[in-house]
Design an enzyme around this catalytic site. Sequence first.
Site, mmCIF file in Angstrom:
data_model
loop_
_atom_site.group_PDB
_atom_site.id
_atom_site.type_symbol
_atom_site.label_atom_id
_atom_site.label_comp_id
_atom_site.label_asym_id
_atom_site.label_seq_id
_atom_site.Cartn_x
_atom_site.Cartn_y
_atom_site.Cartn_z
ATOM 1 N N HIS A 9 -10.488 91.282 73.099
ATOM 2 C CA HIS A 9 -11.066 90.065 73.660
ATOM 3 C C HIS A 9 -12.451 90.353 74.235
ATOM 4 O O HIS A 9 -12.646 91.351 74.917
ATOM 5 C CB HIS A 9 -10.176 89.495 74.776
ATOM 6 C CG HIS A 9 -8.828 89.045 74.309
ATOM 7 N ND1 HIS A 9 -7.799 89.919 74.059
ATOM 8 C CD2 HIS A 9 -8.347 87.807 74.038
ATOM 9 C CE1 HIS A 9 -6.730 89.235 73.663
ATOM 10 N NE2 HIS A 9 -7.043 87.959 73.638
ATOM 11 N N LYS B 223 -6.252 91.280 65.913
ATOM 12 C CA LYS B 223 -6.775 90.018 66.450
ATOM 13 C C LYS B 223 -8.079 90.253 67.193
ATOM 14 O O LYS B 223 -8.134 91.025 68.154
ATOM 15 C CB LYS B 223 -5.744 89.378 67.388
ATOM 16 C CG LYS B 223 -6.176 88.018 67.922
ATOM 17 C CD LYS B 223 -5.159 87.447 68.892
ATOM 18 C CE LYS B 223 -5.282 88.081 70.257
ATOM 19 N NZ LYS B 223 -4.383 87.450 71.260
ATOM 20 N N LYS C 14 -33.468 67.063 60.278
ATOM 21 C CA LYS C 14 -33.664 66.327 59.029
ATOM 22 C C LYS C 14 -34.900 66.786 58.260
ATOM 23 O O LYS C 14 -34.865 66.936 57.042
ATOM 24 C CB LYS C 14 -33.733 64.829 59.318
ATOM 25 C CG LYS C 14 -32.404 64.263 59.814
ATOM 26 C CD LYS C 14 -32.452 62.756 59.975
ATOM 27 C CE LYS C 14 -31.095 62.222 60.432
ATOM 28 N NZ LYS C 14 -31.084 60.746 60.511
#
Length: 231
Positions: A54, A79, A224
Amino acid sequence: RRKDQGGEFRGNEREREGALLELLKLKPTYVDLEYDVSFRDQIPQDVKVIASYHNFEKTPEDLSTLYKNMQALKAAIYKLATHAQSSLDALRMLLFVNEHADVAGMCMGEKGMITRILAPIAGNALTYAPLSKEDETAPGQVSLPTLREIYHFENLNRQTKIYALIGNPVDKSIGHLCHNQVFRSLKENSVYVKIPLTPQEVPLFFKLMKKLPFEGFSVTMPLKEQMAPYL
């Protein structure tokens, strides 16, 4: 869980490991342990291990070396739960998972949500989902009802096409509600997600995304005018 790994165990490390060894006598099917525990030789052979790491601050640049170090503990699943400082971190995690069948990779934080939604598409070994929004145990988790009702999570697979809204901000958009409902009604194997992205991140984003099954994008401000080179 140790405090430095997000846990709340109040005793010392010797007491914590003693408690874990007692629990292992119950022969659970799986146990989730930090990859650097000192008692790896005492884990029963018939208990499958999820070796975990973690990081609540960032996603390490070199995930391959981290994965190699974690293999010091023999495990069924490795993990990696890290904090996404950008959507690029989330993409890097999905790509890493895509290349390793025994890895469960997920990013915490709002910018890491796509690692949980798109987990089946990348071949993630597992993902974590709270039963409700109120039951979240880490930032960026997506509840089970949301995964199933909005993103039809149980139908996602390696062949699912990914569509996304890119821009910044994207959190107010209802595009994921509209498009995913249409995909479901048309029985399209596709999913629509929202990806916060800044202008500075655009070049690397379009380089990374080619390795995942992205099919199309909606573009909002302020990106955009930057899209022409990528059409």
